[in-house]
Design a protein around this motif. Structure first.
Motif, PDB file in Angstrom:
ATOM      1  N   TRP A  45      56.063  72.606   6.791  1.00 32.83           N
ATOM      2  CA  TRP A  45      56.307  71.207   6.468  1.00 32.83           C
ATOM      3  C   TRP A  45      56.108  70.954   4.982  1.00 32.83           C
ATOM      4  CZ3 TRP A  45      52.320  73.103   9.395  1.00 32.83           C
ATOM      5  CH2 TRP A  45      51.060  73.094   8.801  1.00 32.83           C
ATOM      6  N   MET A  46      56.649  69.811   4.564  1.00 35.58           N
ATOM      7  CA  MET A  46      56.440  69.316   3.201  1.00 35.58           C
ATOM      8  C   MET A  46      56.314  67.801   3.301  1.00 35.58           C
ATOM      9  SD  MET A  46      56.102  69.457  -0.049  1.00 35.58           S
ATOM     10  CE  MET A  46      56.539  71.074  -0.626  1.00 35.58           C
ATOM     11  N   LEU A  47      55.219  67.278   2.772  1.00 37.59           N
ATOM     12  CA  LEU A  47      54.983  65.837   2.726  1.00 37.59           C
ATOM     13  C   LEU A  47      54.990  65.410   1.273  1.00 37.59           C
ATOM     14  CD1 LEU A  47      54.252  63.168   4.113  1.00 37.59           C
ATOM     15  CD2 LEU A  47      51.848  63.838   3.933  1.00 37.59           C
ATOM     16  N   LYS A  48      55.824  64.423   0.939  1.00 37.29           N
ATOM     17  CA  LYS A  48      55.995  63.999  -0.452  1.00 37.29           C
ATOM     18  C   LYS A  48      55.205  62.744  -0.806  1.00 37.29           C
ATOM     19  CE  LYS A  48      60.705  65.687  -0.284  1.00 37.29           C
ATOM     20  NZ  LYS A  48      62.103  65.271  -0.246  1.00 37.29           N
ATOM     21  N   THR A  49      54.392  62.265   0.100  1.00 36.80           N
ATOM     22  CA  THR A  49      53.672  61.017  -0.121  1.00 36.80           C
ATOM     23  C   THR A  49      52.253  61.127   0.451  1.00 36.80           C
ATOM     24  OG1 THR A  49      53.865  58.608   0.186  1.00 36.80           O
ATOM     25  CG2 THR A  49      54.512  59.993   2.030  1.00 36.80           C
ATOM     26  N   PRO A  50      51.323  60.327  -0.015  1.00 34.06           N
ATOM     27  CA  PRO A  50      49.962  60.367   0.542  1.00 34.06           C
ATOM     28  C   PRO A  50      49.929  59.908   2.005  1.00 34.06           C
ATOM     29  CG  PRO A  50      49.958  59.297  -1.602  1.00 34.06           C
ATOM     30  CD  PRO A  50      51.393  59.459  -1.203  1.00 34.06           C
ATOM     31  N   PHE A  51      48.891  60.310   2.717  1.00 29.17           N
ATOM     32  CA  PHE A  51      48.679  59.834   4.081  1.00 29.17           C
ATOM     33  C   PHE A  51      48.550  58.318   4.076  1.00 29.17           C
ATOM     34  CE2 PHE A  51      46.163  63.922   5.362  1.00 29.17           C
ATOM     35  CZ  PHE A  51      47.342  64.634   5.432  1.00 29.17           C
ATOM     36  N   THR A  52      48.986  57.692   5.148  1.00 29.43           N
ATOM     37  CA  THR A  52      48.798  56.257   5.318  1.00 29.43           C
ATOM     38  C   THR A  52      47.653  56.020   6.303  1.00 29.43           C
ATOM     39  OG1 THR A  52      50.357  56.141   7.166  1.00 29.43           O
ATOM     40  CG2 THR A  52      51.249  55.789   4.934  1.00 29.43           C
ATOM     41  N   LYS A  53      47.117  54.819   6.267  1.00 33.67           N
ATOM     42  CA  LYS A  53      46.037  54.459   7.191  1.00 33.67           C
ATOM     43  C   LYS A  53      46.508  54.588   8.637  1.00 33.67           C
ATOM     44  CE  LYS A  53      42.866  50.759   8.420  1.00 33.67           C
ATOM     45  NZ  LYS A  53      42.423  49.390   8.165  1.00 33.67           N
ATOM     46  N   GLY A  54      47.725  54.134   8.928  1.00 38.89           N
ATOM     47  CA  GLY A  54      48.262  54.211  10.278  1.00 38.89           C
ATOM     48  C   GLY A  54      48.406  55.638  10.771  1.00 38.89           C
ATOM     49  N   PHE A  55      48.841  56.530   9.894  1.00 40.56           N
ATOM     50  CA  PHE A  55      48.979  57.939  10.248  1.00 40.56           C
ATOM     51  C   PHE A  55      47.610  58.538  10.582  1.00 40.56           C
ATOM     52  CE2 PHE A  55      49.008  62.431   8.722  1.00 40.56           C
ATOM     53  CZ  PHE A  55      49.825  62.965   9.714  1.00 40.56           C
ATOM     54  N   ILE A  56      46.636  58.296   9.722  1.00 39.60           N
ATOM     55  CA  ILE A  56      45.292  58.836   9.933  1.00 39.60           C
ATOM     56  C   ILE A  56      44.713  58.321  11.255  1.00 39.60           C
ATOM     57  CG2 ILE A  56      42.919  58.829   9.067  1.00 39.60           C
ATOM     58  CD1 ILE A  56      44.151  58.847   6.215  1.00 39.60           C
ATOM     59  N   GLU A  57      44.890  57.036  11.551  1.00 37.28           N
ATOM     60  CA  GLU A  57      44.380  56.472  12.798  1.00 37.28           C
ATOM     61  C   GLU A  57      45.035  57.125  14.013  1.00 37.28           C
ATOM     62  OE1 GLU A  57      44.975  52.257  12.417  1.00 37.28           O
ATOM     63  OE2 GLU A  57      43.351  52.049  10.957  1.00 37.28           O
ATOM     64  N   ASP A  58      46.358  57.316  13.954  1.00 35.62           N
ATOM     65  CA  ASP A  58      47.061  57.959  15.071  1.00 35.62           C
ATOM     66  C   ASP A  58      46.602  59.407  15.249  1.00 35.62           C
ATOM     67  OD1 ASP A  58      48.491  55.656  15.602  1.00 35.62           O
ATOM     68  OD2 ASP A  58      50.413  56.422  14.863  1.00 35.62           O
ATOM     69  N   VAL A  59      46.435  60.125  14.151  1.00 33.86           N
ATOM     70  CA  VAL A  59      46.007  61.524  14.244  1.00 33.86           C
ATOM     71  C   VAL A  59      44.598  61.610  14.831  1.00 33.86           C
ATOM     72  CG1 VAL A  59      45.434  63.604  12.918  1.00 33.86           C
ATOM     73  CG2 VAL A  59      47.553  62.366  12.436  1.00 33.86           C
ATOM     74  N   LYS A  60      43.703  60.717  14.412  1.00 35.90           N
ATOM     75  CA  LYS A  60      42.341  60.710  14.980  1.00 35.90           C
ATOM     76  C   LYS A  60      42.393  60.523  16.484  1.00 35.90           C
ATOM     77  CE  LYS A  60      39.685  59.159  10.999  1.00 35.90           C
ATOM     78  NZ  LYS A  60      38.896  58.071  10.402  1.00 35.90           N
ATOM     79  N   GLU A  61      43.211  59.593  16.945  1.00 35.25           N
ATOM     80  CA  GLU A  61      43.343  59.355  18.385  1.00 35.25           C
ATOM     81  C   GLU A  61      43.896  60.588  19.090  1.00 35.25           C
ATOM     82  OE1 GLU A  61      45.832  56.442  21.369  1.00 35.25           O
ATOM     83  OE2 GLU A  61      45.282  55.660  19.406  1.00 35.25           O
ATOM     84  N   CYS A  62      44.866  61.232  18.482  1.00 32.38           N
ATOM     85  CA  CYS A  62      45.447  62.449  19.048  1.00 32.38           C
ATOM     86  C   CYS A  62      44.406  63.559  19.156  1.00 32.38           C
ATOM     87  CB  CYS A  62      46.622  62.899  18.180  1.00 32.38           C
ATOM     88  SG  CYS A  62      47.308  64.495  18.625  1.00 32.38           S
ATOM     89  N   ILE A  63      43.685  63.793  18.087  1.00 31.35           N
ATOM     90  CA  ILE A  63      42.697  64.880  18.052  1.00 31.35           C
ATOM     91  C   ILE A  63      41.583  64.652  19.068  1.00 31.35           C
ATOM     92  CG2 ILE A  63      40.876  65.888  16.614  1.00 31.35           C
ATOM     93  CD1 ILE A  63      42.851  65.855  14.291  1.00 31.35           C
ATOM     94  N   GLU A  64      41.186  63.398  19.275  1.00 31.01           N
ATOM     95  CA  GLU A  64      40.140  63.093  20.255  1.00 31.01           C
ATOM     96  C   GLU A  64      40.526  63.584  21.647  1.00 31.01           C
ATOM     97  OE1 GLU A  64      39.401  58.887  20.041  1.00 31.01           O
ATOM     98  OE2 GLU A  64      38.545  59.035  18.031  1.00 31.01           O
ATOM     99  N   ASP A  65      41.800  63.533  21.971  1.00 26.89           N
ATOM    100  CA  ASP A  65      42.264  63.966  23.293  1.00 26.89           C
ATOM    101  C   ASP A  65      42.174  65.478  23.484  1.00 26.89           C
ATOM    102  OD1 ASP A  65      42.796  61.340  23.945  1.00 26.89           O
ATOM    103  OD2 ASP A  65      44.944  61.484  23.524  1.00 26.89           O
ATOM    104  N   TYR A  66      41.994  66.211  22.405  1.00 27.23           N
ATOM    105  CA  TYR A  66      41.950  67.681  22.475  1.00 27.23           C
ATOM    106  C   TYR A  66      40.594  68.230  22.026  1.00 27.23           C
ATOM    107  CZ  TYR A  66      46.917  67.366  23.319  1.00 27.23           C
ATOM    108  OH  TYR A  66      48.144  67.070  23.864  1.00 27.23           O
ATOM    109  N   HIS A  67      39.540  67.426  22.153  1.00 30.27           N
ATOM    110  CA  HIS A  67      38.211  67.850  21.705  1.00 30.27           C
ATOM    111  C   HIS A  67      37.726  69.123  22.390  1.00 30.27           C
ATOM    112  CE1 HIS A  67      37.282  65.538  25.334  1.00 30.27           C
ATOM    113  NE2 HIS A  67      36.225  66.321  25.431  1.00 30.27           N
ATOM    114  N   ASP A  68      38.284  69.420  23.573  1.00 29.58           N
ATOM    115  CA  ASP A  68      37.835  70.598  24.316  1.00 29.58           C
ATOM    116  C   ASP A  68      38.461  71.908  23.817  1.00 29.58           C
ATOM    117  OD1 ASP A  68      40.279  69.574  25.256  1.00 29.58           O
ATOM    118  OD2 ASP A  68      40.010  70.485  27.226  1.00 29.58           O
ATOM    119  N   ILE A  69      39.530  71.833  23.000  1.00 35.95           N
ATOM    120  CA  ILE A  69      40.154  73.068  22.498  1.00 35.95           C
ATOM    121  C   ILE A  69      40.220  73.142  20.977  1.00 35.95           C
ATOM    122  CG2 ILE A  69      41.516  73.435  24.591  1.00 35.95           C
ATOM    123  CD1 ILE A  69      43.994  72.518  22.896  1.00 35.95           C
TER     124      ILE A  69
END
Length: 152
Positions: free
Chosen positions: A7-31
């Motif tokens: 991948w290539m990201l040309k812009t900084p992370f946004t607050k909305g992206f970080i919040e969504d990723v945190k929610e996603c990662i929480e669902d996989y805390h067991d792996i």
């Protein structure tokens, strides 16, 4: 080279992206282990046999990760889909799972490996929908990529 995502990201992370990723990662805390999330990076490993190489997604930097199609590939695919939603044209994605698609699979809206599960979970959890579109930059009939059609 093995099964991988790039991948290539040309812009900084946004607050909305970080919040969504945190929610996603929480669902996989067991792996997932060694999770580090900040405004600068998202970094983690898969636990034991669930992982392969470290996933390290940094803002405004390109990257890649070999996952060997192991269990932690599903949250990685979800995070990459979240990036497509949040960053649009400022985010470019390549993936073995998106480049090894037959014409029949494309016509039936089927993808390889953890992509189908990731698409479904992102739609159910976040309401973001995606469309599979042929990548015209490649001369082969088997190269496809995922692009956003709608989202909240």
């Amino acid at each position: 080279m093995g099964y991988n995502h790039s991948w290539m990201l040309k812009t900084p992370f946004t607050k909305g992206f970080i919040e969504d990723v945190k929610e996603c990662i929480e669902d996989y805390h067991d792996i997932l282990v060694n999770v580090n999330m900040s405004e600068q990076e998202i970094k983690f490993d898969g636990l034991g046999e669930a992982g392969f190489e470290t996933f390290w997604f940094r803002r405004t930097v390109g990257g890649w990760c070999k996952t060997d199609q192991r269990a932690y590939d599903e949250p990685i695919c979800m995070i990459l889909l979240l990036a497509i939603h949040h960053f649009g044209d400022d985010f470019t994605l390549g993936s073995s799972g998106l480049s090894q698609i037959t014409k029949d699979m494309f016509q039936q809206y089927r993808l390889n490996d953890y992509w189908p599960e990731a698409l479904e979970k992102v739609k159910d959890q976040f309401g973001y929908s995606f469309k599979i579109v042929q990548d015209d930059t490649h001369q082969q009939d088997t190269w496809y990529y995922v692009s956003l059609i709608s989202g909240n």
